[in-house]
Design an enzyme around this catalytic site. Sequence first.
Site, PDB file in Angstrom:
ATOM      1  N   GLU A   1      62.420  25.825 118.546  1.00 30.51           N
ATOM      2  CA  GLU A   1      62.638  24.789 119.213  1.00 30.51           C
ATOM      3  C   GLU A   1      61.696  24.034 119.820  1.00 30.51           C
ATOM      4  O   GLU A   1      61.206  24.681 120.804  1.00 30.51           O
ATOM      5  CB  GLU A   1      64.015  25.243 120.063  1.00 30.51           C
ATOM      6  CG  GLU A   1      64.826  24.107 120.620  1.00 30.51           C
ATOM      7  CD  GLU A   1      64.424  23.543 121.913  1.00 30.51           C
ATOM      8  OE1 GLU A   1      63.728  22.838 121.915  1.00 30.51           O
ATOM      9  OE2 GLU A   1      65.254  24.022 122.754  1.00 30.51           O
TER      10      GLU A   1
ATOM     11  N   CYS B   1      63.627  19.929 127.280  1.00 29.68           N
ATOM     12  CA  CYS B   1      63.595  19.432 126.078  1.00 29.68           C
ATOM     13  C   CYS B   1      64.547  18.440 125.597  1.00 29.68           C
ATOM     14  O   CYS B   1      64.462  17.560 124.803  1.00 29.68           O
ATOM     15  CB  CYS B   1      63.703  20.692 125.249  1.00 29.68           C
ATOM     16  SG  CYS B   1      65.234  21.445 125.462  1.00 29.68           S
TER      17      CYS B   1
END
Lengths: 483, 483
Positions: B228, B265
Amino acid sequence: METDANELQRVIGAAAEAAPKLAASTPVERAAWLRAAADALDEAGPELIPLAAKETHLPEAPRLRGELARTTFQLRLFAEVLEDGAFLGATVDHADPEWPMGPRPDIRRTVVPIGPVAVFAASNFPFAFSVAGGDTASALAAGCPVVLKAHPGHPELSTRTGAVLREALAGAGAPAGVFDVIHGVEAGVATVKDARIQAAAFTGSVPGGRALFDIAVSRPVPIPFYGELGSVNPVIVTPGAVKARGTEVAKGFVGSFTLGTGQFCTKPGLVFLPEGHDLSDVLREAVGAVPGQRMLNERIEGGFRSGVGHLREHPSLTVLAAPTDDENLFRPSLFTVRAEDFLAAGEVLRTECFGPASIIVTYAGQGELLKVLDELEPGLTATVHAEDDEVEEVRALLPALTRLAGRLLWNDWPTGVTVSWAQQHGGPYPATTAPTTTSVGTAAIDRFLRPVAFQGFPDTLLPPPVREANPWGVPRRVDGRRD
Amino acid sequence: METDANELQRVIGAAAEAAPKLAASTPVERAAWLRAAADALDEAGPELIPLAAKETHLPEAPRLRGELARTTFQLRLFAEVLEDGAFLGATVDHADPEWPMGPRPDIRRTVVPIGPVAVFAASNFPFAFSVAGGDTASALAAGCPVVLKAHPGHPELSTRTGAVLREALAGAGAPAGVFDVIHGVEAGVATVKDARIQAAAFTGSVPGGRALFDIAVSRPVPIPFYGELGSVNPVIVTPGAVKARGTEVAKGFVGSFTLGTGQFCTKPGLVFLPEGHDLSDVLREAVGAVPGQRMLNERIEGGFRSGVGHLREHPSLTVLAAPTDDENLFRPSLFTVRAEDFLAAGEVLRTECFGPASIIVTYAGQGELLKVLDELEPGLTATVHAEDDEVEEVRALLPALTRLAGRLLWNDWPTGVTVSWAQQHGGPYPATTAPTTTSVGTAAIDRFLRPVAFQGFPDTLLPPPVREANPWGVPRRVDGRRD
């Protein structure tokens, strides 16, 4: 026959233009396209089957007729998958102010097509793993345009099958660009490198598949690469099975490893027999009774000659049958080796030899058998032939066998690969480059779907599978409970 | 603090030895382990939270307390997943002599753990995406041993959390070797390269994740790498939303991009406002009201100084707020640019700047907005703020937004990522290296499971989920029908 750069740009461009239209299509619409494709291919059988026979040297009946039937059945089964709707993975979590980690927003997940897919056809199944084969069927079912790289072993069949498929799809209302066929290594490589391609699927050799995998994962934007590569497909025969029905097992084995001139990715390439078995004469006789058969093409012939040549000359192997071949009619070769010598011989005896050859490994007991199994590379299948009173001995082998393969068989042969809901055609590398996936069976569609969650969205903007009223009536999980 | 080569060998060796034991454990057993781990971590909160605060500069309350609650909830939710049993994908096809493609053998599919997993912890969530975070929880739930590479930003917390987790797992009866923590880049790289490791999961930067991905896919036996990586998380605000509640939207935006000093994020890095909006003063004021905050560590401080420095000097950007920072207290920066200048500026403005900075892009109309969206890289999220009477305008944006992200939000902010059945935390590269998967939510378990089919097997040798009597009572598909 090579697709030139201009034509390739046209094909990929059309696929990219078709992608949003496919993404907007409903599963029920795509089911109709797949059924129309299946009907058109069935209808074209009398033209396509002789063409396949001419280019691949495979017999029309029962092989190629059966393979076309498998192929069109597969398209129709994916139509059922689309109507079933479970593939959408529809999940609804309503807003929950009491959610233990903190208030939960309304969030709903389903899947969307991953985008244009490059599919590389296999040599050995000119229908079922080729132009209209499993990768194409599952990608189209998922709503992904397909750029199909034809196998050079059957170019004319590929072009014709592609034309039938394209016309059927168009006739059923699928958008232009949804499917096309390209030819040539260069065009195939350029397709995998093209930024518009979002995934690739491949069936073929380890070196070919690995080379394309390396390209796919080295792109600036790497993409999933679903390669089905190589497999030795070990078969274990227990002492009880030899005693109870050794002759039947031996004949079944020879039938399986010589089927289709041994040109199956599921060919049993290693058979483990207990030391002191008395099946050598039966095996020799059964192998001797198999007539010479053509192989798919000169490249595969050459590969087999080289592979089987190495085996014939290998100092650890004893030849059970190694006939001289007629110019292009190949008869099966069978070798035998003791387990300890097999282990000492290293890689060469553990590597798939594509064609009608197999190796019998004799083992002294379960301990030695386990030792060899632990040394093998994973593959697509692992098989046990045993008697009912041996289940506890086999139970002790199961962890090793499970590590080794995506499909385990009991008293059967791995060369048959049914298409069904429970099928798993895959396994850890080098069986595949994507061990969590399958390339045969209904779950193959999952490779080409990407989940998307919608948080707090107005109902009218949600994809139908996750709208409150569930207008398509698909199976869902709502607030943690399956409905 | 570096794990030396001997210690690393011991850790990976123990994980490999634990793997078959975990594969033999039942989901209900693993559920008990996860609950024991959650309880132990909750209990250790008074020790762990201050340690986390010391090493990461994140505030204890509400942030770190909330994050630990999230983390232990996540472990407990995976216990529910294990008891639910749907993750097993149990599928039974009975033998069917009338199967249209030819007689079907009895074939049954379920999943097995993929094997030992390397998990790389993130810097910015010292609990939820770190030692006992989502990747660890989902891998353990799947039955995979975990070798956890600690983030150097919170080494002491990692060691202590690891000890608590290990002891809790052992106390609940999990086999030795099921979990351990390693430290150091070299040890992490060696782990990904180790042949015994079967998958890897990572949360962090694009360069770091890509480097590890490249290693994972270049192994002689490549493995799945679930990375990720980065995301700019575009937010679109419609003219209607500006008119109806512009101030509220502006304040919400500032709250979201400055939350956790912008170290998410899912931080909204690009916000699209209609040209001529009147929110500049409100934005300036809201940004100005945010106090200086510490960042996670010096490396991240350095990265942010450099990133925001490039933005301050960029000729296309107008500064809305660019305070001078105290030595180590960072205040948010906000820039604005017209859509056409944004497009002309290329990569630099489209790249994630990790920390409290964001860019407002003003657009002249839906056409220009679509043009910009089509140029963006995919990410984890895409958000729309709009009014109910604008749904048709938003509908026209949905294909572009769906291409861009794994999660779409309506009138909400992307920085909150709930853990639930429907969550999807992922997206096309560079959001992740595995676009068909999620790293948050119950579906994260699927990354660590490999399907296996059993053909013609005696009932007693089958895994319980696919035995005829379904002794565990798991949801199944039998002969094509969901039961």
